[in-house]
Every structure is written in structure tokens, then in C-alpha cells.
Motif scaffolding. Structure first.
Motif, PDB file in Angstrom:
ATOM      1  N   GLN A 429       0.820  -1.212   0.000  1.00 50.47           N
ATOM      2  CA  GLN A 429       0.000   0.000   0.000  1.00 50.47           C
ATOM      3  C   GLN A 429       0.854   1.262   0.000  1.00 50.47           C
ATOM      4  O   GLN A 429       0.537   2.235  -0.682  1.00 50.47           O
ATOM      5  N   VAL A 430       1.951   1.249   0.754  1.00 51.88           N
ATOM      6  CA  VAL A 430       2.778   2.455   0.803  1.00 51.88           C
ATOM      7  C   VAL A 430       3.553   2.634  -0.507  1.00 51.88           C
ATOM      8  O   VAL A 430       3.797   3.774  -0.935  1.00 51.88           O
ATOM      9  N   ILE A 431       3.927   1.537  -1.174  1.00 50.46           N
ATOM     10  CA  ILE A 431       4.588   1.651  -2.483  1.00 50.46           C
ATOM     11  C   ILE A 431       3.624   2.257  -3.497  1.00 50.46           C
ATOM     12  O   ILE A 431       3.985   3.158  -4.278  1.00 50.46           O
ATOM     13  N   GLU A 432       2.382   1.796  -3.496  1.00 51.13           N
ATOM     14  CA  GLU A 432       1.393   2.349  -4.420  1.00 51.13           C
ATOM     15  C   GLU A 432       1.091   3.810  -4.087  1.00 51.13           C
ATOM     16  O   GLU A 432       0.910   4.641  -4.985  1.00 51.13           O
ATOM     17  N   THR A 433       1.063   4.135  -2.801  1.00 50.66           N
ATOM     18  CA  THR A 433       0.832   5.525  -2.397  1.00 50.66           C
ATOM     19  C   THR A 433       1.970   6.421  -2.869  1.00 50.66           C
ATOM     20  O   THR A 433       1.743   7.547  -3.335  1.00 50.66           O
ATOM     21  N   MET A 434       3.210   5.923  -2.764  1.00 49.70           N
ATOM     22  CA  MET A 434       4.341   6.695  -3.256  1.00 49.70           C
ATOM     23  C   MET A 434       4.205   6.948  -4.753  1.00 49.70           C
ATOM     24  O   MET A 434       4.456   8.051  -5.243  1.00 49.70           O
TER      25      MET A 434
END
Length: 460
Positions: A429-434
Motif C-alpha cells: 500500500q505504501v509503495i502504491e501511495t508513493m
């Protein structure tokens, strides 16, 4: 297809995307001409640097790297003295010896354009090369893209749709994964660590002995870069008059290494990280981790926490650290980007912080889930970090930013190891948010020096 050893490349500073990438593009262009039997016919080459490669190109040494790439120089076998001789010939005689081919007329002022107004849709780091024969006939006209971390791609490669399992596409590996969730499931099923899973996958490309030897070379190159940075004093090139600070801090720490060691933790990490990035700013030999602009974070954390009086224990720790950190880097590279021109500095320092946090959590005995949590925390608190180098140089705020990133990585690992319950935010999720944040970010804050500190700070 990416290998773990693709994430860590030994090259030269100051930028993996603006220096290493253009060097590699130049040699690939020559190889294309050679395959077609046209290299000997070349009488003229024109270089057009587009987007970020033009806007911060002078400060990043991109024009010089582009020319030297056409001269056949490679980042992992770079001879500074030979490069200076070629550049002197270009500047004084307007003659450029093509690598493996003829010497052609080349005037940097006429034959190299900084086309910052052209921002390609596929990637903001575009580089167009046009080769002509003596009659002016176009032999080859190609545009390449420097996609971060020293990686380069053609138009066809970037237009190719991304596959879910692209991390292992093209090579049959025992444990294919394209998401952190898949990697964690494999670890649970096999009852192995992330490092063990990745090492097994690398075995599909080369023997385990060669993979481990490659990791040892990377670790040695990182450590050598720190050593150089701790001894080289003076003012960094580029006009900002930034003074190297790592040697002075190193001298203070070495004079009293046991004094308030717990309080000195920040100083040691700061010292090592700045040593690397001061070397990078000076054009020295560095390892992309995952980029040059963020090259100091992993070496600093590895140097401080992998030190051991027993050589084998130190070597094994470094291997575990790099295998784990590299796996996290692969996820970012394949699922988002590690290019400051695409993602801002969250894609460079943010990713390096995430990688170092995961690697350190593994060293401290963290489970694969805790490793992923450390990596997630490392990125979560770098989301939105802009890339706004003053003067287009990889100095301010880049050098100090690596020091901050190293300290933040250690704290992320500690936070993850103190948590037993499921996390609210996953690494995927944090990779996609980045990725989404990078797409939404104004181009002013993505390695163009058109916003932020780059316009508010005139001189240091």
C-alpha cells in the motif's frame, strides 16, 4: 527482468540517472550502430537532452557523461584520467573518438542541445541521439530514457505493459513474486527469510557462489567509498562552495570513540552517510543504492551495524542486509519508480530509507513480516519528499538528506521490531501511495530545480 545485482551498480557520481544513465545510453547507441554495420560510416552525432536531463543536466554533469558515453566509457570501468583527455580533445579540437569507431567532428556548443522544454510523456529523462554519415543521411535516430538508478530503457521497453510478476519475468525462478504480500506468503510457506528466498531466486541466473561474490564486491565498494569520503577534504565542485564535513566529524569521533557512544549514534551515521554523498558530489566511485543521490544511506547503516571483529560474521551480516534491502528495492523499482525525475526525492532517499530499514530489521532478527513493516515505516514518513537540488547540484539538500535518511531508517527498524500486531498500512500500500503521490507531484519538485529550495536559495 531484474536481478538483485541490478539494483546495486558500481558507477560514478554525481547522479545515477543523470550521469550513469547517459553513459550507458551512449554505449548502447554505439552498439546499435555496430550491429547494423553502420558505426564506421558515422561522421556526425547530435545529442538532445530532454526534460530533467537538461534542466539539471549541467549541475549533474550530464553533458560530459553523454559525450563520454559516445566515446565508449562505461560507469563500472571508468578511468578519470582517460576521460579528461577525451574531454580536452572535444573542447580544444572539437574532435570526438567514438568508442570502437571513427573519430568525428563534435562541437559541444553546436552538437549538444539542452532541450528542457521537451518533457517526454514516457519519462522526464529523455535523451535523443542522431547519427549521420558524411552526406548528412540519418543512419540512426533513437530516443532513450534514463529511468533512475542507472537503469535505461528504449521507447519500446517503456511502452511494454507491466506484468504482475515482472520481477521474475523472463527467467524461471523457484519463488516468483511481484508484490510484498506474495513474498511474505512464500517466506511463510517455505519457512525461510526474505534473504534466503531472494538468494534462491538469484540461483536461476548464476551460481550461489557468484551471487555472494557479487554482494561482497558491492559491500566492499560501499565501504571503500566511505573510506575515501572520510579522508578527502576541501570544497566540492560546482560553485556552491559546499565544504566537505565528513572528515572533520570523523576526526572528532575517532579521537574519543567510546565517549557517550549511545548519544554518538547519530554522529556515526551522519558521518558515514555524508562521506559517501560528498564523494558522489565530487564525481567519485559510488554504488547506486538504489540511486546515487541516495547512495549514502545503506552504506552508513551497514557500516555501523555490520561491523564485527570476526570477519565471517561481518561478511554474513552484510550479505543478509543487502539481500533483504535489495528485495525491497526490487519491489519499488517494479511497482513504482526510483527516479527523482518521476517521483521526487521520495523515490530516492525515501526508497533507500525503506530498504535500509528492512535490511536492518532482518539483521536484528526480525521476522519477514517485521522486515516489511520496517520498510513500510521507512517510506511512510518520506511520502511527498521533493527533489529540489540547489543549482542542479547533488549537494544541497542531498548530502544532509542522506544523513537524516540513515537515522530515520534505524528508527523505522526499531519501531517495527517493537510491534507484534498487524500493521494498518502494508508495504504494498505504501509503495502504491508513493507512486500516486509522485504522479500528482508538480514537476517543479521533481529534479528540475524549478521549485522549493532550488529557487529560494541563491547561494550557500
Amino acid at each position: 527482468m531484474l536481478s538483485l545485482l541490478d539494483i546495486f551498480r558500481i558507477g560514478i557520481g554525481p547522479s545515477s540517472s543523470h550521469t550513469v544513465g547517459p553513459l550507458r545510453i551512449g554505449t548502447r547507441f554505439l552498439e546499435s550502430l555496430s550491429r547494423k554495420g553502420q558505426l564506421e560510416r558515422v561522421a556526425h552525432v547530435h545529442i538532445e537532452l530532454q526534460g530533467s536531463l537538461a534542466l539539471t543536466g549541467v549541475g549533474h554533469g550530464t553533458p560530459r557523461a553523454s559525450i563520454l558515453g559516445l566515446a565508449g566509457f562505461r560507469p563500472n570501468k571508468f578511468d578519470p584520467d582517460a576521460a579528461d583527455m577525451v574531454m580536452a580533445q572535444v573542447e580544444n579540437e572539437h574532435r570526438l573518438p567514438l568508442g570502437g569507431g571513427p573519430t568525428i567532428a563534435f562541437d559541444p556548443k553546436a552538437d549538444l542541445d539542452l532541450a528542457g522544454h521537451i518533457v517526454p510523456d514516457l519519462h522526464p529523462n529523455g535523451m535523443r541521439l542522431i547519427a549521420r554519415d558524411a552526406d548528412g543521411e540519418v543512419l540512426c535516430d533513437k530516443t532513450y530514457y534514463s529511468t533512475g538508478g542507472g537503469f535505461i530503457a528504449s521507447q519500446r521497453q517503456l511502452e511494454k505493459p507491466v506484468k504482475q510478476d515482472q520481477i521474475s519475468s523472463g527467467t524461471s525462478v523457484p519463488h516468483p513474486f511481484g508484490l510484498a504480500e506474495e513474498l511474505l506468503s512464500i517466506c511463510a510457506r517455505e519457512e525461510q527469510s526474505i534473504a534466503q528466498i531472494v538468494l534462491a531466486n538469484e540461483g536461476a541466473r548464476r551460481s550461489e557462489e557468484k551471487t555472494l561474490a557479487g554482494l561482497d564486491r558491492i559491500a566492499e565498494a560501499m565501504d571503500a567509498c566511505i573510506e575515501r569520503g572520510l579522508t578527502q577534504e576541501g570544497i566540492l565542485p560546482g560553485g556552491l562552495k559546499v565544504r566537505r564535513r565528513a572528515p572533520e566529524l570523523w576526526g572528532k569521533l575517532s579521537a574519543n570513540p567510546q565517549s557517550n557512544e549511545r548519544e554518538q549514534l547519530f554522529d556515526w551515521l551522519n558521518c558515514y552517510a555524508m562521506a559517501v554523498n560528498e564523494e558522489n558530489a565530487a564525481g567519485g566511485s559510488v554504488v547506486t543504492a538504489p540511486t546515487n543521490g541516495a547512495a549514502g544511506i545503506l552504506p552508513a547503516v551497514m557500516r555501523f551495524y555490520c561491523r564485527n571483529a570476526e570477519e565471517k560474521a561481518c561478511r554474513d551480516s552484510r550479505r543478509t542486509f543487502l539481500l533483504t534491502a535489495g528485495a525491497i528495492g526490487l519491489l519499488y523499482k517494479q511497482r513504482a519508480s526510483i527516479s527523482g525525475a518521476e517521483m521526487g526525492c521520495q523515490g530516492e532517499v525515501g526508497v533507500a530509507c525503506s530498504m535500509a530499514a528492512g535490511g536492518l530489521a532482518a539483521l536484528w532478527g526480525g521476522s519477514p513480516t517485521q522486515v516489511a513493516s520496517a520498510a513500510e515505516i521507512g517510506m511512510e514518513h518520506n511520502l511527498g519528499l521533493t527533489c529540489d537540488p540547489v543549482g542542479g547540484l547533488v549537494q544541497v539538500p542531498c548530502i544532509e538528506r542522506n544523513a537524516i535518511g540513515a537515522v530515520k531508517a534505524v528508527n523505522a527498524a526499531r519501531l517495527a521490531l517493537h510491534r507484534d500486531e498487524a500493521t494498518c498500512v502494508s508495504l504494498d500500500q505504501v509503495i502504491e501511495t508513493m507512486r500516486q503521490t509522485g504522479l500528482d507531484m508538480s514537476s517543479k519538485y521533481k529534479e528540475t530545480s524549478q521549485g522549493g529550495l532550488a529557487v529560494n536559495v541563491v547561494e550557500c
